[in-house]
Motif scaffolding. Structure first.
Motif: not given
Length: 120
Positions: A23-28
């Motif tokens: 999720s962190l990678g997607k949001l970044e």
């Protein structure tokens, strides 16, 4: 090991960590793309019609709101990853009880059990 850590099996903790990192990678990536899309545009009267300018301004506002929501979610995910590292992950901020794995697997960044979220 804390009581909350003991409630989650190592495989469950790893599954949650992987989901948070995904999720962190997607949001970044989304925030990076939104930043590029939100660059100021030239809205000269003679190059863009009046309605097109209004639409462009509305789209810029929507993009800014989306970016703010995504930034807030990113901060929640980073905080959840920190809690995983320091051993406080999975404890309800309201009542202190362990948050069930089922809830954590759906909302891995949550800070509260479902009862405290509902205000019971």
């Amino acid at each position: 090991m804390t009581a909350v850590e003991q409630m989650l099996a190592p495989a469950q903790r790893e599954m949650i960590r992987e989901e948070l990192l995904r999720s962190l990678g997607k949001l970044e990536r989304s925030l990076k793309a939104a930043g590029a899309a939100a660059r100021p545009r030239d809205l000269e009267q003679d190059t863009v019609g009046r309605l097109s300018r209004v639409e462009a301004l509305q789209n810029a506002g929507f993009t800014k709101n989306l970016e703010a929501r995504e930034q807030a979610q990113l901060e929640q995910i980073v905080a959840a990853l920190h809690r995983l590292e320091d051993g406080s992950y999975g404890a309800c901020n309201g009542c202190g009880a362990p948050i069930p794995f089922e809830r954590l697997s759906i909302f891995p960044e949550t800070l509260a059990c479902s009862a405290c979220t509902r205000g019971c």
